[in-house]
Design a protein around this motif. Structure first.
Motif, mmCIF file in Angstrom:
data_model
loop_
_atom_site.group_PDB
_atom_site.id
_atom_site.type_symbol
_atom_site.label_atom_id
_atom_site.label_comp_id
_atom_site.label_asym_id
_atom_site.label_seq_id
_atom_site.Cartn_x
_atom_site.Cartn_y
_atom_site.Cartn_z
ATOM 1 N N PRO A 147 0.855 -1.192 0.000
ATOM 2 C CA PRO A 147 0.000 0.000 0.000
ATOM 3 C C PRO A 147 0.889 1.239 0.000
ATOM 4 O O PRO A 147 1.138 1.854 1.048
ATOM 5 N N LEU A 148 1.368 1.610 -1.169
ATOM 6 C CA LEU A 148 2.458 2.575 -1.263
ATOM 7 C C LEU A 148 2.122 3.948 -0.702
ATOM 8 O O LEU A 148 3.013 4.638 -0.189
ATOM 9 N N VAL A 149 0.868 4.373 -0.796
ATOM 10 C CA VAL A 149 0.524 5.705 -0.270
ATOM 11 C C VAL A 149 0.762 5.726 1.236
ATOM 12 O O VAL A 149 1.417 6.640 1.763
ATOM 13 N N ALA A 150 0.251 4.733 1.942
ATOM 14 C CA ALA A 150 0.449 4.658 3.392
ATOM 15 C C ALA A 150 1.922 4.448 3.729
ATOM 16 O O ALA A 150 2.444 5.027 4.691
ATOM 17 N N GLU A 151 2.590 3.612 2.963
ATOM 18 C CA GLU A 151 4.006 3.337 3.207
ATOM 19 C C GLU A 151 4.853 4.599 3.051
ATOM 20 O O GLU A 151 5.730 4.888 3.882
ATOM 21 N N GLN A 152 4.604 5.361 1.987
ATOM 22 C CA GLN A 152 5.362 6.585 1.745
ATOM 23 C C GLN A 152 5.089 7.612 2.842
ATOM 24 O O GLN A 152 6.004 8.278 3.329
ATOM 25 N N ARG A 153 3.845 7.747 3.232
ATOM 26 C CA ARG A 153 3.470 8.714 4.273
ATOM 27 C C ARG A 153 4.110 8.358 5.607
ATOM 28 O O ARG A 153 4.592 9.249 6.333
ATOM 29 N N THR A 154 4.160 7.083 5.927
ATOM 30 C CA THR A 154 4.630 6.651 7.242
ATOM 31 C C THR A 154 6.145 6.591 7.341
ATOM 32 O O THR A 154 6.727 7.015 8.350
#
Length: 430
Positions: A147-154
Motif C-alpha cells: 500500500p504505497l501511499v500509506a508506506e510513503q506517508r509513514t
C-alpha cells in the motif's frame, strides 16, 4: 465492495488469448529493474517467465539499474527520463510528468506491432499504463506489492497525498486484473477499485525452482564450521522489522544448548553492526557469519550451507508482506522456522513445511531450532515437503500464469501447464 479472491485459480470457459508481445511497465525509481534489491529480483522473475515462454518483451522504466542479465538479453528496454528535483514536492511532480510520457511510448510500441498485454508493477505515481491499456483494448495486469501511499506517508515523505491516492485509484480502477501479494494489500487495493473490486485477486510471490534447488548430497559445511555444524540461515536486509534482535537472542540460547550451532546472516543493512555487537555481548559472536550484500546469483550456494532457515518477523500491525526469502528457503528444500504472522502460516502450509512460532518470542524460536538440530530426520521430511510445495504451488511459472489468467490471457507455451514438462521430477527432489 466485493472481497478480493485468493488463488489458486483455474482458468475456465473460453480459451484465453495468447500473449506474443508484451510491455512491462515499472516507473518507480526506487525499483532498479536490473538491480539487486528484492523488488528487482521480483521484476526479473516475471520478465524471465515471459521470455522463457517466447514472449517479445519491452520494458518501460524510469530506472534501468545495471546490466541486463544474459538470459534476458533479448528484452528491449525503453527508459523514461525523470527531471532532476531539489525538493520532495518537485520530485513528486517530476515523477508524474515522467509517467505521463508512458502513453506515447506505448503508442510507439503498438505502431511497430500488436501489443497483447501490459503488465505493470504498481508505483506511487503510475497511472498511465493501465489507463492506456483500457483505452486501447489491451488486457492489463497491475501487480500491487504494497500500500504505497500509506508506506510513503509513514516511512518517508509524501507532500501530495491526495494526488497519490488519485493515481492509485486510477491505476487500480483501469486494470483488467489486479494481483496483490497478500490479503491486506488486496483489501487496500479493493478499497480503491470502486465498482471493479471484484477484479482484485490475492497472488503471493514466487520462486525460480530451476535456479534455486536443494543442496547436493555431501554439501560442504559453512566456512569455518565443523562438518557436523548445525547452520541457521537468515537472508534479507538487516532492518528492524525483520526481528533480528529476537533472532540473535534465540541463537545465543541455541548456541548454549547446541554448541555446534552456527548463524549465517546473508544481506546488509543499517542494523548489521548492532546485530553483531548483540551477538558478541551474548557470547555467540564467534558463531555468527555475516556476508554483507550479495548478488542474486550468489544466493543459491549460500542456501546450500544451511540446515534450517528463519523468518523471525515481529508482530507488526501492518504485516502485508509476501517475503521472497521464504519461498527461496522452500525451493532450497530447507525446513523453515517463521513467526506466525501475516501470510507466513499459509506459505508454510500451516506447519507442513516448517515450524511456526509466536512473533517476538526468542525462547519459542530457540526451542524450535534446538528441536530441529536434534532431529535430522524431521529436517529431511520438512525439507522434502518444502521443495515439493515450492515446485507445485510457488514456482514463478505458476504464479505468472495465474496472473495472466486473471486478465484472460496466456502465453503460447501455456506456462503453468509446462512447468512439469520443463522440470521433470522436480517435485520429488529435496
Amino acid at each position: 465492495m466485493t472481497a478480493p479472491t485468493t488463488d489458486p485459480v483455474t482458468a475456465t470457459g473460453d480459451p484465453r488469448a495468447t500473449v506474443r508481445r508484451a510491455a512491462y511497465v515499472s516507473v518507480d525509481p526506487g525499483v532498479p529493474v536490473f538491480g539487486r534489491k528484492g523488488s528487482s529480483v521480483h521484476v526479473q522473475a516475471v520478465l524471465r517467465e515471459l521470455v522463457r515462454a517466447g514472449v517479445e518483451v519491452h520494458v518501460v522504466t524510469t530506472r534501468r539499474g545495471g546490466d541486463v542479465p544474459a538470459d534476458l538479453a533479448g528484452i528491449a528496454v525503453h527508459e523514461v527520463p525523470v527531471a532532476r528535483s531539489a525538493t520532495t514536492a518537485e520530485r513528486e511532480k517530476a515523477l508524474q510528468v515522467a509517467d505521463g510520457r508512458v502513453g506515447a511510448l506505448l503508442d510507439t510500441l503498438r505502431a511497430a506491432g500488436p501489443l497483447d498485454l501490459v503488465y505493470e508493477r504498481y508505483s506511487l505515481w503510475g497511472r498511465a499504463a493501465t489507463g492506456w491499456a483500457r483505452d486501447a483494448g489491451v488486457p492489463s495486469v497491475l501487480e500491487v506489492n504494497a500500500p504505497l501511499v500509506a508506506e510513503q506517508r509513514t516511512h518517508r515523505e509524501l507532500v501530495d497525498e491526495a494526488g497519490a491516492e488519485r493515481c492509485a485509484r486510477a491505476a487500480i480502477g483501469a486494470a483488467t486484473a489486479v494481483v496483490a501479494v497478500s490479503r491486506p494489500v488486496a483489501t487496500w487495493a479493493a478499497e480503491r477499485a470502486g465498482s471493479r473490486s471484484g477484479h482484485v485477486h490475492v497472488l503471493s510471490n514466487g520462486v525460480d525452482t530451476a535456479r534455486i534447488t536443494p543442496a547436493p548430497a555431501g554439501r560442504a559445511p559453512a566456512s569455518g564450521a565443523a562438518r557436523d555444524a548445525f547452520t541457521v540461515l537468515f537472508v534479507g536486509t538487516l532492518k528492524p522489522w525483520h526481528g533480528l534482535d529476537v533472532l540473535v537472542d534465540a541463537f545465543a540460547d541455541v548456541r548454549r544448548r547446541v554448541p555446534r550451532a552456527r548463524l549465517l546472516l546473508v544481506g546488509d543493512g543499517p542494523e548489521r553492526e548492532a546485530v553483531l555487537d548483540r551477538a558478541r555481548a551474548l557470547g555467540a559472536g564467534d558463531a555468527v557469519t555475516s556476508t554483507g550484500a550479495v548478488a542474486p546469483a550468489e544466493i543459491p550456494p549460500l542456501l546450500h550451507r544451511a540446515d534450517v532457515a528463519v523468518a523471525p518477523y515481529p508482530a507488526l500491525d501492518d504485516f502485508y508482506f509476501s517475503p521472497l526469502k521464504v519461498y527461496e528457503y522452500l525451493a532450497a528444500g530447507l525446513p523453515v522456522v517463521a513467526s506466525a504472522v501475516g501470510e507466513l502460516p499459509g506459505a508454510l502450509g500451516h506447519g507442513s513445511t516448517g515450524r511456526l512460532v509466536p512473533p517476538g518470542d526468542p525462547t519459542a524460536l530457540a526451542d524450535a531450532l534446538v528441536d530441529l538440530a536434534r532431529e535430522p530426520r524431521a529436517r529431511t521430511v520438512l525439507g522434502a515437503r518444502a521443495r515439493e510445495a515450492a515446485v507445485e504451488r510457488h514456482d514463478w511459472s505458476v504464479v505468472v500464469d495465474r496472473a495472466l489468467a486473471h486478465a484472460g490471457v496466456t502465453t503460447h507455451t501455456a506456462v503453468g501447464a509446462a512447468v512439469g514438462a520443463a522440470r521433470p521430477g522436480e517435485a520429488h527432489r529435496g
